[in-house]
Write a protein that holds these residues in place. Structure first.
Motif, short mmCIF file in Angstrom:
data_model
loop_
_atom_site.label_atom_id
_atom_site.label_comp_id
_atom_site.label_asym_id
_atom_site.label_seq_id
_atom_site.Cartn_x
_atom_site.Cartn_y
_atom_site.Cartn_z
N THR A 177 1.35 -40.50 45.00
CA THR A 177 1.32 -39.27 44.88
C THR A 177 1.09 -38.32 46.01
N GLY A 178 1.48 -37.38 45.97
CA GLY A 178 1.09 -36.33 47.20
C GLY A 178 -0.41 -35.68 47.18
N ASP A 179 -0.85 -35.36 48.32
CA ASP A 179 -2.19 -34.69 48.60
C ASP A 179 -2.17 -33.35 47.94
N ARG A 180 -3.23 -32.95 47.46
CA ARG A 180 -3.36 -31.65 47.10
C ARG A 180 -4.68 -30.93 48.05
N GLY A 181 -4.59 -29.61 48.16
CA GLY A 181 -5.84 -28.87 48.65
C GLY A 181 -5.68 -28.99 50.09
N ARG A 182 -4.32 -29.07 50.85
CA ARG A 182 -4.32 -28.90 52.21
C ARG A 182 -3.79 -27.46 52.55
N GLY A 183 -4.05 -27.05 53.65
CA GLY A 183 -3.69 -25.74 54.40
C GLY A 183 -2.33 -25.76 54.83
N ARG A 184 -1.96 -24.74 55.55
CA ARG A 184 -0.59 -24.45 56.01
C ARG A 184 -0.43 -25.22 57.08
N GLY A 185 -1.41 -25.90 57.84
CA GLY A 185 -1.40 -26.67 59.05
C GLY A 185 -1.93 -27.89 58.88
N GLY A 186 -1.85 -28.44 57.59
CA GLY A 186 -2.13 -29.85 57.05
C GLY A 186 -3.33 -30.10 56.79
N GLU A 187 -4.54 -29.07 57.56
CA GLU A 187 -5.92 -29.36 57.39
C GLU A 187 -6.42 -29.61 55.82
N GLU A 188 -7.54 -30.12 55.71
CA GLU A 188 -8.19 -30.54 54.36
C GLU A 188 -8.86 -29.36 54.04
N LEU A 189 -8.65 -28.62 52.75
CA LEU A 189 -9.45 -27.55 52.58
C LEU A 189 -10.62 -28.10 51.39
N GLY A 190 -11.46 -27.03 51.13
CA GLY A 190 -12.69 -27.53 50.23
C GLY A 190 -12.46 -28.34 49.02
N ASN A 191 -11.05 -28.00 48.46
CA ASN A 191 -10.76 -28.61 47.36
C ASN A 191 -9.70 -29.87 47.30
N PHE A 192 -9.86 -30.39 48.57
CA PHE A 192 -8.73 -31.59 48.92
C PHE A 192 -9.11 -32.61 48.02
N GLU A 193 -7.88 -33.26 47.59
CA GLU A 193 -7.73 -34.44 46.85
C GLU A 193 -6.52 -35.28 47.42
N PRO A 194 -6.90 -36.46 47.74
CA PRO A 194 -5.82 -37.22 48.53
C PRO A 194 -5.08 -37.93 47.30
N GLY A 195 -3.79 -38.04 47.64
CA GLY A 195 -2.70 -38.89 46.77
C GLY A 195 -3.21 -40.04 46.58
N SER A 196 -2.86 -40.74 45.57
CA SER A 196 -3.17 -42.20 44.99
C SER A 196 -1.97 -43.14 45.10
N ASP A 197 -2.26 -44.16 45.26
CA ASP A 197 -1.23 -45.53 45.01
C ASP A 197 -1.33 -45.92 43.78
N VAL A 198 -0.06 -45.50 43.08
CA VAL A 198 0.25 -45.92 41.82
C VAL A 198 1.28 -47.06 41.58
#
Length: 555
Positions: A177-198
């Motif tokens: 699944t896709g990451d959530r909480g990245r900025g325009r440049g791909g940087e991790e924001l404070g609410n970053f959640e990495p994607g998961s392998d399902v």
């Protein structure tokens, strides 16, 4: 110059990953909560009711559905007049037609050929007759189907995009699944959640039109057919009206041009949604050549016609949206719709009957058949990862009415590449012969292979008055777009392109994503409603952050 000369910076291998340790394990993973994916989930639930031992073996989550929108239905858009046969077959008496969320049965219909000022009523072509069908909002139908899927035991995960296929040892193992909480440049924001392998024993791709992972899978497993897929773009509005409409209406002709040099194929629809609302839209094939053609603006121009103006008089626009439609039909179907551990169904497979303006009941039927093939391959002594274990799906689809319907009209869309008048004559002969004429198959040309021309088409588009005609940005606002302004860019295009191509993308996009600048094009991805048109005309749409995109409720 043609769009194919400037391919997007996109490598399918970027979206195929080796499976590692599973973070989430499910039995059957369905990507996409549209009619195909939800029908698949519902049918699996029905089958597992009578197979408790298999349900137990599939674990705590026997069936999971990933949906990238805020909720099921958020990204669904269609005309839509629905043939209810597949839904009746799916529910097999458990749900009656009267319980389905339809606006009403089609009682009357009219087809018009338009000139700039006149509407000439013509006989309804046999392929377009809708007696016994029902008008619906696909987004509402999707939410209703999601409720039925959850009642059948499926787990639906909204705001979750499928970013990459997990594939190894020649089979599909699931998705990341896709990451959530990245900025325009791909940087991790404070609410970053990495994607998961399902991980899943069977993965069903039911992503709908321009499916991201579907395109990756077709190339990875060499599933492409002999003909390329071709597409149309539909732009739709829903109006609250002063006077009820008592029939479904289709139009052809104006504001499209009939000459073969323009390659403008399409038409419009106006459907009643109860007594208080109507939906109307313009659909145009994306093999057109004029860099200034804009389907959104053609719809605005269409509304100035006396026929449409009278229907909308005293009304108010309450919803807007846009979506592509696969139009290649039978000749553009993949040569196989399965691979080890993988099934592909619905619009992602290209199961749309263009002359009949129908695809929803094919999506439902394909989802049902995919569920039955997956269920058979999950029995003891069988493995869905074995080559050919899921071939039953292709076999059952080929034996179904879906295959027969699509084969009979296999050459109709391609015929209109010769212009409206010759294409119409050929289509009539094909209808009369039930597809026997012509005896062979007509080759399709990719939408990106059309040489571009410029004809000052934009000069005739009406200015937005905020009452009858509207601009693109106000329309995007009406879509309920949920995309963050600082979200990463999910659109792959070359930025330094000739002005003609930059103009094509700017005109084509109904959501004002592209802007012509010196030496190329500027992109505003936060405007995107994920219609998929850019993928047909020289770019590539990849999955945005889960929950982004439109929030359709009436489309």
């Amino acid at each position: 110059m043609k769009p194919a000369d400037y391919p997007p910076p996109f490598d399918p291998d970027e979206f195929v990953l080796a499976p590692g340790e599973p973070e989430i394990e499910v039995g059957v993973l369905i990507v996409g909560a549209g009619p195909a994916g939800l029908a698949c989930a519902i049918r699996l639930g029905q089958l597992l009711e009578n197979a408790p031992e298999l349900a137990e073996r599939l674990g705590d989550v026997p069936v999971a559905v990933l949906e990238k929108g805020k909720q099921p239905g958020s990204h669904l858009l269609s005309g839509a007049v629905v043939n209810p046969g597949s839904l009746r077959r799916l529910f097999a008496g458990r749900v009656t037609t009267s319980e389905m969320p339809f606006s009403g049965r089609v009682e009357h219909e009219s087809v018009y050929f338009l000139t700039p000022r006149r509407a000439l009523r013509i006989p309804t072509p046999p392929t377009m007759r809708n007696g016994g069908n029902y008008v619906a909002s696909l987004s509402q139908l999707g939410r209703w189907l999601a409720e039925r899927a959850e009642e059948a035991g499926a787990t639906i995960l909204p705001e979750t995009s499928a970013h990459a296929l997990l594939a190894g040892d020649g089979r599909v193992r699931g998705v990341r699944t896709g990451d959530r909480g990245r900025g325009r440049g791909g940087e991790e924001l404070g609410n970053f959640e990495p994607g998961s392998d399902v991980h899943a024993r069977v993965t069903v791709l039911a992503e709908g039109t321009q499916g991201h992972l579907t395109g990756v899978a077709l190339e990875r497993f060499a599933l492409e057919g002999e003909n390329p897929q071709v597409w149309a773009l539909g732009v739709k509005e829903v109006w609250k009206v002063a006077k009820p409409l008592d029939r479904v209406i289709h139009t052809m002709g104006w504001p499209l041009r009939a000459s073969a040099k323009y390659r403008e194929f399409g038409g419009s629809f106006v459907y009643p949604m109860g007594d208080e609302m109507v939906s109307l839209g313009m659909v145009v094939g994306l093999d057109y050549r004029d860099a200034e053609l804009s389907v959104h603006d053609l719809l605005q121009e269409l509304k100035t016609h006396p026929l449409l103006r009278k229907l909308l008089e005293g009304g108010e626009r309450v919803a807007w949206g846009a979506k592509t439609i696969p139009e290649g039909g039978f000749l553009s179907l993949p040569k196989r719709l399965h691979a080890p551990g993988l099934l592909i169904c619905g619009d992602g497979a290209g199961l749309v009957n263009v002359p009949a303006l129908k695809g929803i009941h094919y999506a439902v039927e394909s989802g049902r058949l995919a569920a039955e093939a997956a269920f058979a391959a999950l029995q003891r002594g069988e493995s869905p990862g074995r080559r050919g274990a899921l071939a039953r799906y292709d076999e059952s689809l080929r034996e179904s009415f879906v295959w027969q319907d699509l084969r009979q009209v296999r050459n109709m869309r391609q015929a209109f590449g010769r212009g409206f008048w010759l294409g119409g004559a050929l289509a009539g002969a094909m209808t009369a012969s039930r597809g026997a004429f012509p005896p062979g198959n007509v080759h399709a040309e990719p939408d990106t292979d059309q040489e571009l021309i410029r004809t000052n088409r934009a000069a005739s588009y009406p200015k937005a008055d905020g009452k009858l005609t509207f601009d693109k940005l106000s329309s995007v606002f009406l879509s309920g777009n949920q995309t963050r302004d600082d979200a990463p860019n999910h659109i792959r295009v070359q930025r330094e392109v000739p002005q003609e191509l930059a103009e094509l993308w700017t005109s084509m996009c109904p959501a004002a994503v592209y802007e012509v600048v010196e030496n190329g094009v500027e992109v505003t991805p936060s405007n995107c409603v994920q219609c998929g048109a850019i993928t047909a005309k020289g770019g590539r749409l990849t999955p945005p952050e889960g929950g982004a995109g439109p929030e359709y409720k009436l489309t």
